[in-house]
Design a protein around this motif. Structure first.
Motif, PDB file in Angstrom:
ATOM      1  N   SER A 269       0.796  -1.477   0.081  1.00  0.00           N
ATOM      2  CA  SER A 269       0.296  -0.325   0.309  1.00  0.00           C
ATOM      3  C   SER A 269       1.096   1.470  -0.248  1.00  0.00           C
ATOM      4  O   SER A 269       2.540   1.107  -0.383  1.00  0.00           O
ATOM      5  CB  SER A 269      -1.279  -0.328   1.490  1.00  0.00           C
TER       6      SER A 269
ATOM      7  N   ASP B  73       3.692   1.832   2.111  1.00  0.00           N
ATOM      8  CA  ASP B  73       4.192   1.121   3.458  1.00  0.00           C
ATOM      9  C   ASP B  73       5.759   1.047   3.695  1.00  0.00           C
ATOM     10  O   ASP B  73       6.311   1.457   2.003  1.00  0.00           O
ATOM     11  CB  ASP B  73       3.783  -0.304   2.141  1.00  0.00           C
TER      12      ASP B  73
ATOM     13  N   ALA C  41       0.751   2.148  -4.806  1.00  0.00           N
ATOM     14  CA  ALA C  41       0.260   0.949  -4.178  1.00  0.00           C
ATOM     15  C   ALA C  41       0.983  -0.071  -5.034  1.00  0.00           C
ATOM     16  O   ALA C  41       0.683   0.747  -6.583  1.00  0.00           O
ATOM     17  CB  ALA C  41      -1.082   0.290  -4.203  1.00  0.00           C
TER      18      ALA C  41
ATOM     19  N   THR D 259      -0.673  -4.099  -6.147  1.00  0.00           N
ATOM     20  CA  THR D 259      -1.720  -5.256  -6.244  1.00  0.00           C
ATOM     21  C   THR D 259      -1.342  -6.579  -6.264  1.00  0.00           C
ATOM     22  O   THR D 259      -1.823  -7.674  -6.412  1.00  0.00           O
ATOM     23  CB  THR D 259      -2.946  -5.010  -7.017  1.00  0.00           C
TER      24      THR D 259
END
Lengths: 157, 589
Positions: free
Chosen positions: B266, B269, B302, B304
């Motif tokens: 994310s 992070d 981010a 995925t």
């Protein structure tokens, strides 16, 4: 190896320190002032530099050190063997038989091994302190029934 | 700079200009076959006129004026007396090349490549502004001005730029005032990027980059405001090139790099680039590579899943969007993947410092952070944090244990970094002395830490037992970090196995024994031989070497790990001084 060899049947041993080597009869030790007055094996000699020296042996080196160390823990395995030779010589001079001395050594070594195994299995915290306790019990003259030949786990656990 | 090309093919062929001789005005009309709505109704115009009939020959610039009549036609007026005006591109100007000979006093054909550089556009103002604003130099208004600097402030409306805020100082959609604005809603014309603008001489600003200024609507030439956009430069003292935004600090607190994801993560992070595949993964303080994170970045975008190229913050960035940060506190990788915390874990380096509850200055500390981690060869399996020693006989590391000398004395100690079950002979990482170790231990403050009888374990109870073996290996560091341990082994109290000791010994006395007797009061003394360090083993023997002696017999007895007794016995009769001076040498430690 200051005590190079022991010849129990001939009642003599070979002392070596540096280049000095001497075959010493047991009687020479037994007649010495050091033995008579202090119970110490003491060997006077002149070293390579011409200095007057006296080597005195520690009977208790074996029983002290076995609490912590077997041969593999010593800097040199010969150090462990020297402890046994010194102890053996003392016991021979005290009149013990070879068999009896061997039994004492075997018993105390086995006790050390057993305690180390128990520690490895987590049953005890320190084998060294228990070994010291065992040796002290065996050498306690007020408890003649406990000797190095028979001191066991039952006496210390 | 944007340049709109009006190639010759888009113009009416056989253009006829009435070029006056001497002074006066001539006119002509070009029909343009493309949209010229971007041009103002009237504007200055220059013709590059080749007067020798060849493009390689002599030429001159002819100042003209052009009129956009809205029907794809340009009406061009020429004033011959302005023909020596220096080249410039005034106000969204047009440069036409007119290769013609004997232009003056003739009706000539002009085959032109008409180039429109820059231009103007109609916009809707959000506020009032002047057509020009004084240039600032280090924030100070100068005597010369430039068109007021504008930006699109939202919903298609335009306002004056200001470097005081990010929203008005560091922008991409910029323009300069072609004319003043009367206020909000006014429809006004502006220069669009690419325009070349004739200005009053500002030779002092040559070779400088013009940016937005801290003064609203102004251009700054020297000291950039906190939020800025470079927008142009002077081609010469009177020609300003409005390039538009060439560089700004729109991302004024971010420094970015693209990274390839190794897993999903994310925004914000904390990531590290894994050495084995070069991809970005979330950090955790529980592992060496993941906690020390030699190549830390924060996710700016981010991911995925794996193999996605996303943007990441690099060190130096101010990263906003956090919550609940403690201002001024250092932050470390957390045991939670990708998270940061003020509690330093087993592994971890300072990652940055909170500048507010929501913003972190990404300023990593040293990756070693007072730790020295090296590979050692294991002699057995162990658990992370176990106290280790190197065995001399094989050079491998084993769990420390104070029951035996070599293991308890810890001549060459280490601390296991992680639990391993790789068995003997495997290479494992270990902290070496000098490290400050976090996360494993919670010892009592101030107490020395030394090995316990349980293999690999520590004791901090203060009950040091000299019948066993130990070495103080460190101390609880302080209250900064509850689990902080300073791994600084102290001097050994024991002489390691195999090391012997030599020292001085003496004893003796004055006997008052009657002359006829060999022994009596005062004829015997015992002197302690105190070893300087405690032996690991009771020496099997001591050899004493005489330096000087008189009237005595000596014996060493009761030898132990701590020392022995020198027994000096008078040898002879009468009242005499007897003594022994010598050295002792242990054997068998």
């Amino acid at each position: 190896m200051l005590i190079k060899e022991i010849h129990p049947k001939k009642k003599e041993f070979i002392f070596q320190n540096g280049t000095y080597e001497k075959l010493i009869p047991f009687a020479e030790i037994l007649e010495s002032a050091a033995w008579k007055e202090s119970g110490v094996i003491s060997v006077p000699f002149e070293n390579d530099l011409g200095q007057q020296c006296v080597t005195c042996f520690a009977k208790n080196a074996f029983t002290d050190n076995i609490a912590h160390h077997l041969a593999e823990h010593r800097a040199k395995p010969e150090d462990y063997e020297q402890d046994i030779l010194v102890y053996t010589l003392y016991r021979l001079l005290e009149g013990e038989t070879e068999k009896s001395i061997k039994d004492e050594i075997e018993n105390i070594v086995q006790l050390r091994i057993t305690l180390a195994e128990k520690k490895a299995e987590g049953e005890i915290d320190s084998f060294a302190l228990l070994m010291k306790k065992a040796v002290n019990l065996a050498l306690d003259e007020s408890k003649p029934e406990i000797t190095l030949k028979n001191v066991s786990l039952e006496h210390i656990l | 700079m944007s340049v709109t090309l009006y190639p010759a093919s888009n113009f009416q062929d056989n253009l006829t200009l009435n070029m006056p001789g001497g002074t006066g005005t001539g006119t002509g009309t070009w029909t343009v076959n493309q949209d010229i709505s971007g041009l103002p109704a009237t504007f200055p115009f220059k013709l590059l006129v080749y007067t020798s009939g060849s493009e390689n020959g002599t030429h001159e610039i002819v100042q003209v004026s052009a009129k956009n009549n809205g029907t794809k036609q340009l009406t061009i007026s020429v004033r011959a007396d302005e023909s020596t005006t220096a080249i410039d591109h005034p106000n969204g100007s047009v440069l036409a090349q007119v290769p013609t000979a004997e232009l003056e006093n003739n009706q000539n054909q002009a085959i032109a490549d008409l180039q429109l550089s820059g231009g103007t556009a109609l916009i809707t103002a959000a506020e009032a502004w002047s057509a020009t604003t004084p240039v600032t130099n280090a924030g100070v208004n100068q005597a010369y001005s430039l068109p007021t600097l504008l930006y699109e402030s939202g919903s298609g409306q335009w306002s004056r730029m200001s470097g005081a805020t990010a929203a008005s100082g560091a922008r991409f959609r910029v323009a300069m005032a072609y004319e003043a604005s009367s206020g909000s809603g006014a429809s006004v014309r502006v220069y669009i990027p690419g325009s070349v603008i004739t200005v009053a001489s500002m030779s002092a600003e040559l070779s400088r980059n013009f940016s937005s200024s801290g003064t609203t609507g102004a251009c700054e030439t020297t000291v950039r405001p906190p939020y800025y956009t470079f927008i142009g430069f002077l081609a010469n003292a009177t020609t300003f090139v409005f390039t538009g935004p060439v560089l700004n600090n729109t991302d004024y607190k971010g420094i970015f790099t693209p990274v390839t994801s190794g897993e999903a993560f994310s925004v914000r992070d904390l990531l590290y680039i894994k050495a084995s595949d070069g991809r970005a993964y979330r950090t955790t303080a529980d592992g060496a590579e993941t906690g020390l994170c030699y190549t830390p970045v924060f996710a700016a975008q981010a991911a995925t899943g794996a193999a996605q190229v996303v943007s990441a913050y690099t060190p130096g960035a101010y990263i906003s969007g956090f919550s609940g940060l403690t201002v001024g506190a250092p932050y470390y990788p957390s045991s939670t993947l990708g998270a940061i915390t003020t509690t330093r874990g087993i592994f971890g380096r300072v990652i940055g410092y909170a500048t507010s509850a929501t913003e972190l200055l990404f300023a990593p500390g040293k990756d070693s952070e007072n730790t020295d981690i090296q590979f050692v060869k294991a002699g057995e399996n162990w658990t992370g944090g176990d106290l280790l020693y190197q065995k001399r006989s094989d050079g491998r590391y084993y769990k420390a244990d104070r029951d035996t000398a070599e293991s308890g004395i810890l001549q060459n100690p280490a601390i296991a970094v992680t639990t391993h079950t790789g068995g003997a002979g495997s290479n494992q990482s270990a902290f070496l002395p000098g490290s400050i170790i976090f996360g494993y231990f919670n010892f009592s403050v101030g107490w020395p830490i030394y090995p316990a009888s349980v293999a690999g374990a520590y004791s901090d109870d203060g009950s040091l037992n000299l019948d066993l073996f130990y070495r103080v290996v460190g101390f609880r560091y302080n209250d900064f970090g509850a689990l902080c341990f300073q791994f600084f082994p102290q001097e050994m109290q024991f002489l390691p196995p195999g090391i012997q000791e030599k020292g001085y010994v003496s004893g003796g006395g004055l006997s008052d024994t009657p002359a006829s007797s060999g022994n009596g009061i005062g004829s015997l003394c015992h002197t302690p031989i105190q070893f300087r360090k405690i032996m690991s083993n009771t020496p099997a023997s001591l050899t004493i070497t005489t330096i000087a002696s008189s009237n005595c017999v000596v014996t060493v007895q009761d030898i132990s790990r701590f020392g022995a007794a020198l027994r000096v016995n008078k040898n002879g009769s009468g009242n005499v001084e007897y003594y022994y001076h010598g050295t002792y040498q242990t054997v068998g430690n």
